[in-house]
Write a protein that holds these residues in place. Sequence first.
Motif, PDB file in Angstrom:
ATOM      1  N   VAL A  63       0.834  -1.204   0.000  1.00 40.77           N
ATOM      2  CA  VAL A  63       0.000   0.000   0.000  1.00 40.77           C
ATOM      3  C   VAL A  63       0.868   1.254   0.000  1.00 40.77           C
ATOM      4  N   ASP A  64       1.915   1.261   0.816  1.00 40.36           N
ATOM      5  CA  ASP A  64       2.750   2.455   0.950  1.00 40.36           C
ATOM      6  C   ASP A  64       3.609   2.718  -0.275  1.00 40.36           C
ATOM      7  N   THR A  65       4.060   1.660  -0.956  1.00 39.92           N
ATOM      8  CA  THR A  65       4.996   1.860  -2.062  1.00 39.92           C
ATOM      9  C   THR A  65       4.345   1.820  -3.438  1.00 39.92           C
ATOM     10  N   VAL A  66       3.295   1.014  -3.605  1.00 42.05           N
ATOM     11  CA  VAL A  66       2.656   0.859  -4.915  1.00 42.05           C
ATOM     12  C   VAL A  66       1.380   1.694  -5.027  1.00 42.05           C
ATOM     13  N   LEU A  67       0.615   1.782  -3.938  1.00 39.43           N
ATOM     14  CA  LEU A  67      -0.716   2.393  -3.987  1.00 39.43           C
ATOM     15  C   LEU A  67      -0.754   3.795  -3.387  1.00 39.43           C
ATOM     16  N   GLY A  68       0.408   4.374  -3.171  1.00 35.01           N
ATOM     17  CA  GLY A  68       0.444   5.750  -2.679  1.00 35.01           C
ATOM     18  C   GLY A  68      -0.185   5.930  -1.316  1.00 35.01           C
ATOM     19  N   GLY A  69      -0.211   4.869  -0.516  1.00 38.57           N
ATOM     20  CA  GLY A  69      -0.767   4.947   0.821  1.00 38.57           C
ATOM     21  C   GLY A  69      -2.274   4.879   0.885  1.00 38.57           C
ATOM     22  N   ASP A  70      -2.939   4.607  -0.236  1.00 34.01           N
ATOM     23  CA  ASP A  70      -4.405   4.623  -0.297  1.00 34.01           C
ATOM     24  C   ASP A  70      -4.961   3.223  -0.039  1.00 34.01           C
ATOM     25  N   VAL A  71      -5.382   2.966   1.205  1.00 28.05           N
ATOM     26  CA  VAL A  71      -5.886   1.637   1.556  1.00 28.05           C
ATOM     27  C   VAL A  71      -7.177   1.307   0.810  1.00 28.05           C
ATOM     28  N   ALA A  72      -7.927   2.316   0.400  1.00 29.58           N
ATOM     29  CA  ALA A  72      -9.213   2.097  -0.271  1.00 29.58           C
ATOM     30  C   ALA A  72      -9.044   1.461  -1.649  1.00 29.58           C
ATOM     31  N   ARG A  73      -7.828   1.447  -2.183  1.00 28.14           N
ATOM     32  CA  ARG A  73      -7.599   0.858  -3.500  1.00 28.14           C
ATOM     33  C   ARG A  73      -7.492  -0.664  -3.447  1.00 28.14           C
ATOM     34  N   VAL A  74      -7.291  -1.235  -2.254  1.00 25.98           N
ATOM     35  CA  VAL A  74      -7.149  -2.686  -2.126  1.00 25.98           C
ATOM     36  C   VAL A  74      -8.506  -3.349  -2.318  1.00 25.98           C
ATOM     37  N   ARG A  75      -8.546  -4.362  -3.171  1.00 24.09           N
ATOM     38  CA  ARG A  75      -9.767  -5.127  -3.425  1.00 24.09           C
ATOM     39  C   ARG A  75      -9.697  -6.522  -2.784  1.00 24.09           C
ATOM     40  N   ALA A  76      -8.542  -7.162  -2.871  1.00 27.98           N
ATOM     41  CA  ALA A  76      -8.371  -8.490  -2.282  1.00 27.98           C
ATOM     42  C   ALA A  76      -6.883  -8.731  -2.072  1.00 27.98           C
ATOM     43  N   TYR A  77      -6.588  -9.633  -1.133  1.00 27.58           N
ATOM     44  CA  TYR A  77      -5.193  -9.901  -0.773  1.00 27.58           C
ATOM     45  C   TYR A  77      -5.083 -11.369  -0.371  1.00 27.58           C
TER      46      TYR A  77
END
Length: 304
Positions: A242-256
């Motif tokens: 999240v911090d390195t790929v998604l710019g810190g935006d947790v809302a972008r995560v769909r599944a893990y």
Amino acid sequence: MPIDAAKATSAEPRTTELAWDHKDVQLYHLGIGAGAATPDKPHPATDPDELRYTLESALHVLPSFATVAGSGSSLPEGSREPGEGTAVSGGLSVPGIDVDLAAVLHGGQKVTVHRAIPVSGRAVQTSTVPAVHDKGKAAVIVLRSEVADADGPLWTCDTQIFVRGEGGFGGERGPSARLEIPGRAPDRTTERLIREDQALLYRLSGDWNPLHADPEFAELAGFDRPILHGLCSYGVTLKAVVDTVLGGDVARVRAYTTRFAGVVFPGETLRIRMWEREGRTQVSVTAADRDDAQVLADTVVEHS
């Protein structure tokens, strides 16, 4: 027979009420290393990106919090069994399953997020066992937990519980495909130090298994010292992505999704390699101090 797969998969769904607030979220984030120094954050305690994990007025919720939400921060009265109150032991309390907790390993984990997890909330968890796989010398119990609040579905957790010595009951073998590492250099590589007290802090989020704190118990389990919770490594890794790929935006995560492939000892460093594609980041996690021994495999973060 210790495992009756038909009885387990046909059992009535079990419901549990969950509740959490900002303190639970903050404690979980601290347990997976929020606020700790990293190569690109020399002053993490006051870094605005870290304060989103640690300061209540700026707080957002990392989706892996779903694995501990509602677990509470106190040891249940009379609790002495490893992992009591966690998803793993929850999957062992259904009809048709009677196994030795000492033979149990957390095999894999997937969290699917239906919308942003609120900082505080009350919800209902509905748990089922959709499958029990027969691996010959072992069984794999699949536990599904679907969580919804008054506004609708929040998240779904799929937990794979590996039970040594409980196979051979004549069931389906289940999937066994492995995700190949891309044949090119990773797009990003970062490292995260696991502090010596990391497991002691993480266990306050509800996993009281003494394997992660008591040297004598760890020795009985075959380790020379306590090991880190697999779900702690899981959270550390998602935060890094999240911090390195998604710019810190947790809302972008769909599944893990991940498979737990090896142990981590507190004091070691995780090496996290990432390969990016549209809507998907594949991850490999190794123990840098032990010749890159595999820790997490078959790991993918799906995102917008």
